[in-house]
Design a protein around this motif. Structure first.
Motif, PDB file in Angstrom:
ATOM      1  N   UNK A  96       0.865  -1.162   0.053  1.00 30.30           N
ATOM      2  CA  UNK A  96       0.048   0.083   0.201  1.00 30.30           C
ATOM      3  C   UNK A  96       0.746   1.282   0.108  1.00 30.30           C
ATOM      4  N   UNK A  97       1.929   1.186   0.840  1.00 32.55           N
ATOM      5  CA  UNK A  97       2.812   2.412   0.840  1.00 32.55           C
ATOM      6  C   UNK A  97       3.310   2.872  -0.562  1.00 32.55           C
ATOM      7  N   UNK A  98       3.444   1.814  -1.505  1.00 34.65           N
ATOM      8  CA  UNK A  98       3.899   2.283  -2.752  1.00 34.65           C
ATOM      9  C   UNK A  98       3.003   3.003  -3.693  1.00 34.65           C
ATOM     10  N   UNK A  99       1.703   2.772  -3.153  1.00 32.17           N
ATOM     11  CA  UNK A  99       0.603   3.557  -4.001  1.00 32.17           C
ATOM     12  C   UNK A  99       0.670   4.903  -3.690  1.00 32.17           C
ATOM     13  N   UNK A 100       0.846   5.316  -2.484  1.00 30.30           N
ATOM     14  CA  UNK A 100       0.816   6.698  -1.785  1.00 30.30           C
ATOM     15  C   UNK A 100       1.541   7.838  -2.646  1.00 30.30           C
ATOM     16  N   UNK A 101       2.999   7.572  -3.005  1.00 25.83           N
ATOM     17  CA  UNK A 101       3.629   8.714  -3.860  1.00 25.83           C
ATOM     18  C   UNK A 101       2.674   9.323  -5.001  1.00 25.83           C
ATOM     19  N   UNK A 102       2.285   8.240  -5.788  1.00 26.82           N
ATOM     20  CA  UNK A 102       1.541   8.479  -7.185  1.00 26.82           C
ATOM     21  C   UNK A 102       0.348   9.449  -6.791  1.00 26.82           C
ATOM     22  N   UNK A 137       4.642  15.607   0.029  1.00 30.73           N
ATOM     23  CA  UNK A 137       4.365  14.390   0.429  1.00 30.73           C
ATOM     24  C   UNK A 137       4.695  13.505  -0.606  1.00 30.73           C
ATOM     25  N   UNK A 138       4.454  13.601  -1.749  1.00 31.91           N
ATOM     26  CA  UNK A 138       4.683  12.685  -2.964  1.00 31.91           C
ATOM     27  C   UNK A 138       6.409  12.575  -3.109  1.00 31.91           C
ATOM     28  N   UNK A 139       7.191  13.537  -2.743  1.00 37.16           N
ATOM     29  CA  UNK A 139       8.516  13.701  -2.873  1.00 37.16           C
ATOM     30  C   UNK A 139       9.226  12.788  -1.719  1.00 37.16           C
ATOM     31  N   UNK A 140       8.574  12.752  -0.650  1.00 38.42           N
ATOM     32  CA  UNK A 140       9.270  12.320   0.354  1.00 38.42           C
ATOM     33  C   UNK A 140       8.801  10.751   0.496  1.00 38.42           C
ATOM     34  N   UNK A 141       7.657  10.537   0.011  1.00 30.29           N
ATOM     35  CA  UNK A 141       7.239   8.912   0.102  1.00 30.29           C
ATOM     36  C   UNK A 141       8.154   8.374  -1.297  1.00 30.29           C
ATOM     37  N   UNK A 142       8.161   9.131  -2.153  1.00 33.09           N
ATOM     38  CA  UNK A 142       8.927   8.672  -3.477  1.00 33.09           C
ATOM     39  C   UNK A 142      10.331   8.130  -3.102  1.00 33.09           C
ATOM     40  N   UNK A 143      10.649   8.713  -2.057  1.00 35.85           N
ATOM     41  CA  UNK A 143      12.178   8.204  -1.669  1.00 35.85           C
ATOM     42  C   UNK A 143      12.310   6.904  -1.547  1.00 35.85           C
ATOM     43  N   UNK A 144      11.180   6.199  -0.988  1.00 34.45           N
ATOM     44  CA  UNK A 144      11.201   4.935  -0.631  1.00 34.45           C
ATOM     45  C   UNK A 144      10.649   3.854  -1.734  1.00 34.45           C
TER      46      UNK A 144
END
Length: 168
Positions: free
Chosen positions: A94-100, A124-131
Motif C-alpha cells: 500500500x505504501x507504494x501507492x501513496x507517492x503517485x 508528501x509525494x517527494x518524501x514518499x517517493x524516496x522509498x
C-alpha cells in the motif's frame, strides 16, 4: 504457499477499461470505469475503488472532475491493506501507492491554481517517493514529481505532456 494471485474479474475489467483509454478511446474507457464504479460502490473493495478512481481521474475532461476522482483514490487507499493488495499481486504494498496518489493531487491542485495544496501534496509525494524501489514505476513517479515541481515553480496551470491523458 502459492504466490499466484487469486483471479479477480473486477480488476480484469478495470485493466481492460484502462487499456481502452491508453489505446486512444478515453470516452469509452471513462464510461466503462464509471459503470464499474457504480457497481462497486463507494464502500466496495478498497483495491477496486483505489485503482479505478486513480485511473478514472486521468480520463476526466476538467481538473475539477479529476480532483474528485483523485480524492476518491486517496480515500480508498486508507481502507486498503497490504494483504488485500497482495491478493492481486504478491509484491504490492500500500505504501507504494501513496507517492503517485499524492503526485496526482499535487498536479491537479496546481492546475486549479491552489498552490498551497499543490505544494503540500508535492512535498508528501517527494518524501514518499524516496522509498520507492529503483525500477520503472519508481523512476516514473520521481520524474513526475520533478515535472510537477518545475511547472509549479513556473506558475504553469496547463496539463503536462507527461500526464497520462496527454498521450491519448
Amino acid at each position: 504457499m502459492d504466490d499466484q494471485p487469486t483471479p479477480d474479474p473486477t480488476m480484469t475489467r478495470i485493466i481492460e477499461a484502462v487499456q481502452l483509454g491508453q489505446a486512444g478511446d478515453p470516452t469509452r474507457a471513462r464510461h466503462r470505469l464509471t459503470a464499474l464504479w457504480d457497481e462497486i460502490g463507494a464502500t466496495g473493495d478498497a483495491l477496486h475503488r483505489c485503482t479505478l478512481a486513480h485511473h478514472l481521474a486521468d480520463l476526466q475532461d476538467t481538473p475539477e472532475n479529476e480532483l474528485v476522482w483523485d480524492e476518491r483514490a486517496l480515500a480508498a487507499v486508507s481502507d486498503l491493506t497490504d494483504e488485500r493488495a497482495r491478493q492481486h499481486h504478491h509484491a504490492l504494498q500500500v505504501r507504494n501507492f501513496l507517492p503517485s496518489l499524492h503526485l496526482n493531487l499535487a498536479d491537479v491542485h496546481r492546475r486549479l491554481r491552489d498552490t498551497a495544496r499543490a505544494r503540500a501534496h508535492l512535498h508528501t509525494a517527494r518524501s514518499l517517493a524516496e522509498h520507492l524501489p529503483t525500477d520503472q514505476y519508481g523512476d516514473l513517479v520521481r520524474v513526475g514529481v520533478q515535472h510537477v515541481e518545475q511547472a509549479l515553480a513556473a506558475g504553469s496551470t496547463r496539463r503536462l505532456d507527461s500526464h497520462p491523458a496527454a498521450a491519448g
